[in-house]
Write a protein that holds these residues in place. Sequence first.
Motif, PDB file in Angstrom:
ATOM      1  N   MET A   1       0.841  -1.180   0.000  1.00 22.34           N
ATOM      2  CA  MET A   1       0.000   0.000   0.000  1.00 22.34           C
ATOM      3  C   MET A   1       0.886   1.244   0.000  1.00 22.34           C
ATOM      4  N   LEU A   2       0.491   2.217  -0.800  1.00 21.54           N
ATOM      5  CA  LEU A   2       1.224   3.473  -0.849  1.00 21.54           C
ATOM      6  C   LEU A   2       0.738   4.415   0.250  1.00 21.54           C
ATOM      7  N   HIS A   3       1.677   5.205   0.755  1.00 18.40           N
ATOM      8  CA  HIS A   3       1.382   6.162   1.819  1.00 18.40           C
ATOM      9  C   HIS A   3       1.650   7.575   1.331  1.00 18.40           C
ATOM     10  N   VAL A   4       1.118   8.533   2.042  1.00 24.63           N
ATOM     11  CA  VAL A   4       1.301   9.941   1.711  1.00 24.63           C
ATOM     12  C   VAL A   4       2.781  10.273   1.574  1.00 24.63           C
ATOM     13  N   GLN A   5       3.611   9.742   2.441  1.00 22.15           N
ATOM     14  CA  GLN A   5       5.048  10.048   2.400  1.00 22.15           C
ATOM     15  C   GLN A   5       5.707   9.578   1.104  1.00 22.15           C
ATOM     16  N   ASP A   6       5.081   8.651   0.389  1.00 21.78           N
ATOM     17  CA  ASP A   6       5.626   8.166  -0.874  1.00 21.78           C
ATOM     18  C   ASP A   6       5.388   9.150  -2.017  1.00 21.78           C
ATOM     19  N   LEU A   7       4.483  10.073  -1.857  1.00 23.81           N
ATOM     20  CA  LEU A   7       4.084  10.964  -2.943  1.00 23.81           C
ATOM     21  C   LEU A   7       4.232  12.447  -2.609  1.00 23.81           C
ATOM     22  N   ALA A  91      -1.095  12.706   8.212  1.00 18.50           N
ATOM     23  CA  ALA A  91       0.205  12.215   8.666  1.00 18.50           C
ATOM     24  C   ALA A  91       0.931  11.584   7.484  1.00 18.50           C
ATOM     25  N   PRO A  92       2.244  11.554   7.523  1.00 19.08           N
ATOM     26  CA  PRO A  92       3.002  10.937   6.432  1.00 19.08           C
ATOM     27  C   PRO A  92       2.643   9.464   6.221  1.00 19.08           C
ATOM     28  N   GLN A  93       2.229   8.781   7.295  1.00 21.05           N
ATOM     29  CA  GLN A  93       1.895   7.357   7.220  1.00 21.05           C
ATOM     30  C   GLN A  93       0.466   7.085   6.752  1.00 21.05           C
ATOM     31  N   ALA A  94      -0.323   8.136   6.523  1.00 30.43           N
ATOM     32  CA  ALA A  94      -1.703   7.951   6.059  1.00 30.43           C
ATOM     33  C   ALA A  94      -1.688   7.308   4.676  1.00 30.43           C
ATOM     34  N   LEU A  96      -2.554   6.719   0.800  1.00 30.08           N
ATOM     35  CA  LEU A  96      -2.826   7.621  -0.313  1.00 30.08           C
ATOM     36  C   LEU A  96      -4.306   7.635  -0.645  1.00 30.08           C
ATOM     37  N   ARG A  97      -4.942   6.491  -0.506  1.00 38.12           N
ATOM     38  CA  ARG A  97      -6.383   6.405  -0.801  1.00 38.12           C
ATOM     39  C   ARG A  97      -7.174   7.333   0.124  1.00 38.12           C
ATOM     40  N   ASP A  98      -6.858   7.298   1.419  1.00 33.59           N
ATOM     41  CA  ASP A  98      -7.547   8.177   2.369  1.00 33.59           C
ATOM     42  C   ASP A  98      -7.308   9.649   2.037  1.00 33.59           C
ATOM     43  N   ALA A  99      -6.071   9.988   1.680  1.00 36.70           N
ATOM     44  CA  ALA A  99      -5.755  11.372   1.327  1.00 36.70           C
ATOM     45  C   ALA A  99      -6.511  11.780   0.066  1.00 36.70           C
ATOM     46  N   ALA A 100      -6.561  10.902  -0.918  1.00 37.31           N
ATOM     47  CA  ALA A 100      -7.277  11.201  -2.162  1.00 37.31           C
ATOM     48  C   ALA A 100      -8.766  11.415  -1.888  1.00 37.31           C
ATOM     49  N   GLU A 101      -9.338  10.590  -1.022  1.00 35.46           N
ATOM     50  CA  GLU A 101     -10.759  10.751  -0.682  1.00 35.46           C
ATOM     51  C   GLU A 101     -11.016  12.076   0.022  1.00 35.46           C
ATOM     52  N   LEU A 102     -10.112  12.494   0.903  1.00 33.74           N
ATOM     53  CA  LEU A 102     -10.259  13.801   1.558  1.00 33.74           C
ATOM     54  C   LEU A 102     -10.248  14.928   0.525  1.00 33.74           C
ATOM     55  N   LEU A 103      -9.287  14.870  -0.398  1.00 32.22           N
ATOM     56  CA  LEU A 103      -9.207  15.898  -1.430  1.00 32.22           C
ATOM     57  C   LEU A 103     -10.485  15.926  -2.264  1.00 32.22           C
ATOM     58  N   LEU A 104     -10.932  14.763  -2.683  1.00 33.32           N
ATOM     59  CA  LEU A 104     -12.098  14.666  -3.552  1.00 33.32           C
ATOM     60  C   LEU A 104     -13.388  15.060  -2.835  1.00 33.32           C
ATOM     61  N   ASN A 105     -13.620  14.489  -1.676  1.00 33.62           N
ATOM     62  CA  ASN A 105     -14.885  14.715  -0.968  1.00 33.62           C
ATOM     63  C   ASN A 105     -15.051  16.133  -0.445  1.00 33.62           C
ATOM     64  N   HIS A 106     -13.937  16.772  -0.102  1.00 28.25           N
ATOM     65  CA  HIS A 106     -14.016  18.128   0.445  1.00 28.25           C
ATOM     66  C   HIS A 106     -13.628  19.195  -0.566  1.00 28.25           C
ATOM     67  N   LYS A 107     -13.260  18.757  -1.777  1.00 29.27           N
ATOM     68  CA  LYS A 107     -12.855  19.672  -2.850  1.00 29.27           C
ATOM     69  C   LYS A 107     -11.661  20.534  -2.453  1.00 29.27           C
ATOM     70  N   TYR A 108     -10.696  19.914  -1.755  1.00 29.01           N
ATOM     71  CA  TYR A 108      -9.460  20.596  -1.393  1.00 29.01           C
ATOM     72  C   TYR A 108      -8.468  20.470  -2.544  1.00 29.01           C
ATOM     73  N   GLY A 109      -7.573  21.436  -2.634  1.00 30.34           N
ATOM     74  CA  GLY A 109      -6.516  21.368  -3.632  1.00 30.34           C
ATOM     75  C   GLY A 109      -5.242  20.763  -3.080  1.00 30.34           C
ATOM     76  N   CYS A 110      -5.143  20.725  -1.747  1.00 25.45           N
ATOM     77  CA  CYS A 110      -3.942  20.171  -1.130  1.00 25.45           C
ATOM     78  C   CYS A 110      -4.232  19.756   0.303  1.00 25.45           C
ATOM     79  N   LEU A 111      -3.320  18.974   0.833  1.00 21.53           N
ATOM     80  CA  LEU A 111      -3.346  18.610   2.247  1.00 21.53           C
ATOM     81  C   LEU A 111      -1.944  18.800   2.811  1.00 21.53           C
ATOM     82  N   PRO A 112      -1.806  19.590   3.854  1.00 18.47           N
ATOM     83  CA  PRO A 112      -0.509  19.667   4.528  1.00 18.47           C
ATOM     84  C   PRO A 112      -0.226  18.323   5.189  1.00 18.47           C
ATOM     85  N   VAL A 113       1.037  17.949   5.209  1.00 15.25           N
ATOM     86  CA  VAL A 113       1.445  16.705   5.854  1.00 15.25           C
ATOM     87  C   VAL A 113       2.177  17.108   7.129  1.00 15.25           C
ATOM     88  N   VAL A 114       1.608  16.691   8.258  1.00 18.34           N
ATOM     89  CA  VAL A 114       2.079  17.157   9.564  1.00 18.34           C
ATOM     90  C   VAL A 114       2.357  15.967  10.464  1.00 18.34           C
TER      91      VAL A 114
END
Length: 141
Positions: A1-7, A91-94, A96-114
């Motif tokens: 599985m890919l994580h946010v830190q990979d991208l 988080a960096p360990q989140a 990628l699928r979860d991050a993509a869903e956040l972007l899509l569902n909330h219409k965000y252009g980015c997510l800070p990684v903290v």
Amino acid sequence: MLHVQDLMSTNLFTLKKSDSLMAAKSLMELARIRHIPVVENGNIFVGIITHRDILSSTLSKLADIDREVQDEIEASIPVSEIMRSDVFAVAPQASLRDAAELLLNHKYGCLPVVEKDILVGIITEADFLRLTIDLMDALDT
């Protein structure tokens, strides 16, 4: 599985709350970016300013205001006045699928990684588009 830190991108342009609206506009134009994280004291993430935030805070060019006056006004407005502090971060360990869903569902252009309140990266729609192109290229071979 890919994580946010990979991208995620880690070479970030950031601003401080005391930086001006003019500085934010200039940085976005020079770096050709649409999102700038705002940090304080050792890279602690406090918010984000987006191109859309700047557009809504900038005086209209249709207004009858001299460019020099407009520049003075923008130089006097701190980023803290227009930044968003109620921002979803991942988080960096989140996944990628979860991050993509956040972007899509909330219409965000980015997510800070903290991680532990420290900004360690940013993941954007453009990162996902690059991944999509890479995956399509891999399917074509």
